[in-house]
Scaffold this motif. Structure first.
Motif, PDB file in Angstrom:
ATOM      1  N   ASN A 189       0.845  -1.191   0.000  1.00 31.76           N
ATOM      2  CA  ASN A 189       0.000   0.000   0.000  1.00 31.76           C
ATOM      3  C   ASN A 189       0.883   1.244   0.000  1.00 31.76           C
ATOM      4  N   SER A 190       1.392   1.554  -1.179  1.00 31.01           N
ATOM      5  CA  SER A 190       2.328   2.661  -1.310  1.00 31.01           C
ATOM      6  C   SER A 190       2.192   3.261  -2.700  1.00 31.01           C
ATOM      7  N   GLU A 191       2.255   4.590  -2.774  1.00 31.51           N
ATOM      8  CA  GLU A 191       2.162   5.252  -4.075  1.00 31.51           C
ATOM      9  C   GLU A 191       3.332   4.866  -4.966  1.00 31.51           C
ATOM     10  N   CYS A 192       4.538   4.810  -4.387  1.00 24.96           N
ATOM     11  CA  CYS A 192       5.749   4.406  -5.121  1.00 24.96           C
ATOM     12  C   CYS A 192       6.614   3.550  -4.208  1.00 24.96           C
ATOM     13  N   TYR A 193       7.326   2.595  -4.814  1.00 28.52           N
ATOM     14  CA  TYR A 193       8.198   1.719  -4.030  1.00 28.52           C
ATOM     15  C   TYR A 193       9.377   1.270  -4.878  1.00 28.52           C
TER      16      TYR A 193
ATOM     17  N   ASN B 236       4.559   7.740   0.392  1.00 23.04           N
ATOM     18  CA  ASN B 236       3.199   7.634   0.932  1.00 23.04           C
ATOM     19  C   ASN B 236       2.813   6.189   1.251  1.00 23.04           C
ATOM     20  N   PHE B 237       3.708   5.526   1.967  1.00 24.41           N
ATOM     21  CA  PHE B 237       3.468   4.144   2.394  1.00 24.41           C
ATOM     22  C   PHE B 237       2.549   4.108   3.599  1.00 24.41           C
ATOM     23  N   ARG B 238       1.597   3.188   3.557  1.00 22.25           N
ATOM     24  CA  ARG B 238       0.742   2.898   4.713  1.00 22.25           C
ATOM     25  C   ARG B 238       0.815   1.397   4.931  1.00 22.25           C
ATOM     26  N   GLY B 239       1.249   0.982   6.107  1.00 23.88           N
ATOM     27  CA  GLY B 239       1.508  -0.435   6.319  1.00 23.88           C
ATOM     28  C   GLY B 239       0.703  -1.054   7.432  1.00 23.88           C
TER      29      GLY B 239
ATOM     30  N   ARG C  31       5.044  11.855   2.048  1.00 25.25           N
ATOM     31  CA  ARG C  31       5.789  11.156   3.096  1.00 25.25           C
ATOM     32  C   ARG C  31       6.706  10.135   2.428  1.00 25.25           C
ATOM     33  N   TYR C  32       8.003  10.404   2.463  1.00 21.86           N
ATOM     34  CA  TYR C  32       8.987   9.474   1.919  1.00 21.86           C
ATOM     35  C   TYR C  32       9.603   8.690   3.082  1.00 21.86           C
ATOM     36  N   SER C  33       9.776   7.405   2.891  1.00 23.18           N
ATOM     37  CA  SER C  33      10.473   6.621   3.911  1.00 23.18           C
ATOM     38  C   SER C  33      11.668   5.915   3.274  1.00 23.18           C
ATOM     39  N   ILE C  34      12.741   5.825   4.031  1.00 24.54           N
ATOM     40  CA  ILE C  34      13.967   5.157   3.582  1.00 24.54           C
ATOM     41  C   ILE C  34      14.385   4.195   4.682  1.00 24.54           C
ATOM     42  N   ILE C  35      14.446   2.914   4.347  1.00 25.18           N
ATOM     43  CA  ILE C  35      14.774   1.872   5.321  1.00 25.18           C
ATOM     44  C   ILE C  35      16.055   1.168   4.896  1.00 25.18           C
ATOM     45  N   PHE C  36      17.074   1.231   5.737  1.00 27.50           N
ATOM     46  CA  PHE C  36      18.340   0.540   5.492  1.00 27.50           C
ATOM     47  C   PHE C  36      18.304  -0.793   6.238  1.00 27.50           C
ATOM     48  N   PHE C  37      18.490  -1.914   5.516  1.00 33.45           N
ATOM     49  CA  PHE C  37      18.399  -3.211   6.183  1.00 33.45           C
ATOM     50  C   PHE C  37      19.424  -4.197   5.645  1.00 33.45           C
ATOM     51  N   CYS C  38      19.551  -5.320   6.336  1.00 32.26           N
ATOM     52  CA  CYS C  38      20.597  -6.309   6.028  1.00 32.26           C
ATOM     53  C   CYS C  38      19.976  -7.684   5.781  1.00 32.26           C
TER      54      CYS C  38
END
Length: 208
Positions: free
Chosen positions: A67-71, A111-114, A177-184
């Motif tokens: 559920n996100s406008e862009c990913y 614009n993520f809604r989770g 609303r932009y989100s940036i997630i750094f993961f491993c």
């Protein structure tokens, strides 16, 4: 295949279990602990949001059910020409966040809604930040004993959290609303599951 059959049954039961839990929690809300992420320095914030606004998103999301406008998901170990500039910006940001952290991928959304979920493929904690002019949109993570909710303000802030705990993003008001997630995802760099939120986290203090 018995294992595949069992796995399919578990996946089908999962939404039912989630609904049952949500019903319980609505009747008996859990205690909320409100936490503020570390404020992103203004010059860095301006630079990053400008980059996000000018970003060319993939024509088709690699996670169509999200559920996100862009990913998009970027591998920091690749070197395709199309996203090299973005990758360089993310690597500079990562050095500021924690130069010792092994980040294999970065998830970027607009614009993520989770809904509640667990990042089952993660091998370690992650860094989560959000950018934009909006209200709400907090990152919510279950506490270690599942009895409390850590409500993390990541608006123009960054937090060190563990996506292997149940978490979601609350609704928000605003167009951006932009989100940036750094993961491993590197199993050789796996760390134990300890804190849901590392409340005393501060980035490396490098010059801006």
């Amino acid at each position: 295949d018995t294992k595949a059959l069992d796995s399919g049954r578990k996946r089908r039961r999962l939404p039912e279990m989630q609904k049952a839990l949500l019903s319980i929690y609505k009747r008996s809300p859990r205690l909320e602990i409100h936490i503020k992420g570390y404020a992103i320095p203004e010059e860095r914030r301006k630079s990053m949001i400008k980059f996000m606004r000018n970003l060319t998103w993939p024509a088709v999301s690699s996670r169509s059910r999200l559920n996100s406008e862009c990913y998009m998901k970027i591998s920091l170990r690749d070197s395709d020409a199309e996203y090299n500039e973005l990758r360089s910006m993310l690597k500079r940001t990562l050095i500021w966040l924690d130069a010792s952290y092994t980040c294999t991928h970065v998830a970027i959304t607009k614009n993520f809604r989770g809904s509640p979920h667990v990042d089952r493929s993660d091998k370690s904690f992650q860094f989560a930040l959000a950018l934009g002019d909006y209200e709400g949109g907090e990152l919510v993570i279950e506490s270690e004993d599942h009895t409390k909710l850590c409500v993390v303000d990541t608006r123009n802030r960054v937090a060190k959290v563990d996506g292997r705990r149940v978490h979601w993003v609350r609704g928000f008001a605003g167009d951006e609303r932009y989100s940036i997630i750094f993961f491993c995802l590197d199993s050789t760099k796996e760390t134990p599951l300890t804190h849901s939120v590392f409340e005393n986290y501060q980035p490396f203090q490098t010059p801006e």
